[in-house]
Design a protein around this motif. Structure first.
Motif, short mmCIF file in Angstrom:
data_model
loop_
_atom_site.label_atom_id
_atom_site.label_comp_id
_atom_site.label_asym_id
_atom_site.label_seq_id
_atom_site.Cartn_x
_atom_site.Cartn_y
_atom_site.Cartn_z
N LEU A 64 -4.65 5.76 -0.70
CA LEU A 64 -5.20 4.55 -1.21
C LEU A 64 -4.21 3.42 -1.49
CD1 LEU A 64 -7.59 5.82 -3.88
CD2 LEU A 64 -8.35 4.82 -1.75
N ASP A 65 -2.91 4.01 -1.36
CA ASP A 65 -1.60 3.02 -1.44
C ASP A 65 -1.40 2.26 -2.34
OD1 ASP A 65 -0.60 4.14 1.02
OD2 ASP A 65 -2.07 2.79 2.27
N MET A 66 -1.74 2.79 -3.69
CA MET A 66 -2.01 1.86 -4.85
C MET A 66 -0.13 1.70 -5.52
SD MET A 66 -5.20 3.28 -7.40
CE MET A 66 -5.22 4.94 -6.85
N ALA A 67 0.73 2.56 -5.03
CA ALA A 67 2.00 2.24 -5.59
C ALA A 67 2.35 0.84 -5.31
CB ALA A 67 2.88 3.48 -5.21
N GLY A 68 2.92 0.20 -6.08
CA GLY A 68 3.36 -1.32 -6.11
C GLY A 68 2.33 -2.21 -5.51
N ASN A 69 1.19 -1.92 -5.59
CA ASN A 69 0.01 -2.92 -5.10
C ASN A 69 -0.88 -3.18 -6.42
OD1 ASN A 69 -1.99 -4.57 -3.75
ND2 ASN A 69 -1.61 -3.47 -1.97
N HIS A 70 -0.69 -4.18 -7.08
CA HIS A 70 -1.78 -4.54 -8.13
C HIS A 70 -3.08 -4.76 -7.88
CE1 HIS A 70 -3.02 -6.27 -12.14
NE2 HIS A 70 -1.89 -5.73 -12.76
N GLU A 71 -3.20 -5.41 -6.73
CA GLU A 71 -4.65 -5.78 -6.29
C GLU A 71 -5.54 -4.46 -6.08
OE1 GLU A 71 -7.07 -8.43 -2.89
OE2 GLU A 71 -5.02 -8.92 -3.48
N ARG A 72 -4.70 -3.40 -5.21
CA ARG A 72 -5.05 -2.21 -4.97
C ARG A 72 -5.71 -1.39 -6.01
NH1 ARG A 72 -7.35 -0.93 -0.09
NH2 ARG A 72 -6.68 1.35 -0.41
N CYS A 73 -4.68 -1.51 -7.04
CA CYS A 73 -4.87 -0.57 -8.29
C CYS A 73 -6.23 -1.08 -9.19
CB CYS A 73 -3.75 -0.61 -9.11
SG CYS A 73 -2.34 0.15 -8.73
#
Length: 81
Positions: A64-73
């Motif tokens: 899901l590549d959430m690390a460092g990506n506020h929008e993805r989180c």
């Protein structure tokens, strides 16, 4: 009762066998540091703070590549769980 019945599952045996790498990785997973601002991953349900999702992502769902990506989180987690 023999000695093997008293041994914990996570201990190394006499031959020095170790836990699988995936199990060791999950054992290092971060736990929530606060009860405020908790969020759950919408795919696996792991609960962490938003800051922890931003810093580490989801240990169970690295794709899901959430690390460092506020929008993805925000897209991949929810406060309603």
């Amino acid at each position: 009762m023999d000695d093997d019945d008293n041994r914990y599952d996570d201990e190394e045996d006499e031959e020095g066998e170790r836990l699988p790498a995936k199990v060791e990785d999950l054992a290092q997973a971060s736990v929530p540091t606060s009860l405020k601002g908790l969020r759950a991953c919408m795919r696996c349900g792991i609960i962490k703070t938003l800051d922890q999702f931003l810093e580490y992502g989801c240990e169970n769902c690295p794709f899901l590549d959430m690390a460092g990506n506020h929008e993805r989180c925000n897209m991949c987690t929810t406060a309603f769980f």
